[in-house]
Design a protein around this motif. Sequence first.
Motif: not given
Length: 405
Positions: A28, A32, A35-36, A100, A105, A164, A169-170
Motif C-alpha cells: 500500500a 500510494l 499513484q501520487h 496523502i 507517507l 487497493i 490505498g488509503a
Amino acid sequence: MNGDRAPLLLLLFATVTAGAGNGISIVAFPWLALQHNGSASAAAVVATAGTVPLLASTLLAGAAVDYLGRRRVSMLSDALSGLSVAMVPVLVLLCGAGAINVLSLSALAALGAVFDPAGMTARISMLPEAAERAGWSLDRANGGYQAAFNLAYIVGPGIGGVLIATLGGAQTMWVTAGLFVAALLAVGMIRLAGAGRPDRAKLPERLWPGIVEGLRFVCHNRVLRTLAAVDLIINGLYVPIESVLFPKYFTDRGQPQQLGWVLMALAAGGLIGALGYAVTARHLPRRSTLIAAMLTLGVTTTVIAFLPPLPLILVLSLLVGLVYGPIGPIYNYVMQTRAPAQLRGRVVGVMGSLAYAAGPVGLIIAGPLADAAGLTVTFLALSVPMLAVGLAALALPSLRELDRR
C-alpha cells in the motif's frame, strides 16, 4: 511429548496477524506514492523512510524487550504500529486526499518502522520458553514461527492488492490497523516464563551500557558477527527489489494485483521452506542451506532482471522463497542458543539492526537508477553482487560453526 501449546499457538497467531498488517503496508505505501506522481524515486523515498528508522529502532527494541519485558513490549509495539497506519485514512477523512503525498507517507512509514521491530524482537525472544512449554524442539518452533511469518506475507500482500483495487490505498489501511489490534490481543493472553517483568538485577543499570553489552556480545562471537555481515549485504541488495523495482514495474503496467501475486509467491515459497525445515532440521546442514539460498537468490534475480513473462517471475519468486524459508529459523536458532536469556532481546535487536543498516543505501541508489537507466540495469546492478556474496561465503570458515553444537 505433549505439553501446553497455547502460548506457542498464540505467539504464532500474533506473528501471522502483525505480519499480515506489514504485508499489506509493503504493497500500500509504495502504491500510494506511485499513484501520487508515478516516480520510482518517490516510491524509493517512501520505502527509505520506512527503512532508515529500523537501524536505530531495532537496536532500541532489543534493549526494550530485555528491560521492560517481552509481552509488554510486543503489545505496545502492535498498538503504536496500528495507530501509525490508521493515520492514513484519518488524514484523508480530515484533510482530503491531497494530504496523502510523499511527505506524509514518508512520515507515517517512518513512524511504523519505529515500532514494528519491537514486536518482532519480543516474539522471537519468547520462542524458546514457548517451545519448551509445548514440548517442541527449538528448531521445530523456529520453523513454525518462520512459516507463520511467511504465511502472513502470503495473506497480507494478496489482501493488500485486492483491497487497493476495490477500496483504494488509503481505506485499505483500516484493515491493516485491525490486524495489529488482533496481534495485541493474542499476546495479551500469553502467560509464559520470562515474558513478564524482567529481573533488573541481571541487567546494567542504564540503558546505553545495556545496548553496548549486546553489541559487544555479537562482535565477539565469530559466527554471529559473520551472519550479521552477510545479512547486511544481502538485505542492502534485495530490499530495493521488493520495495521499489517490483512496485515500479507493476505500477507502470497498472496491475497492483500482480505485485501482490509476486510477493505472495515469495512468501508461499518461504512458508513451504520453513515448514520443511521444521521437519528436516536434523538432516539439513545449516551452512549448506545458507550458501545455497544466497546463490539461488543471485541467479534468480539475474533472470528476473530481463523482465520475463509473469508466470516465470512467479516461479522464480517461489523458488527464492523456498530456499530462503529455512534462513530465518537458522538465524533465530543461533541467536537463541548463543545468547544468555537476559541478553537475548538485545542480541536479536543488534542482529536485526545490522541487517537493516544497508537497506537505505540500496534504496537511495535504486530509485534514481531505475528512473535513469531502467529496471533491467537496476536489477542487474543488485543481482550480480548478490551472486558474488554467495560465492564468497563458500570460503568463510566461520560459517562452519553453524553445524557445531
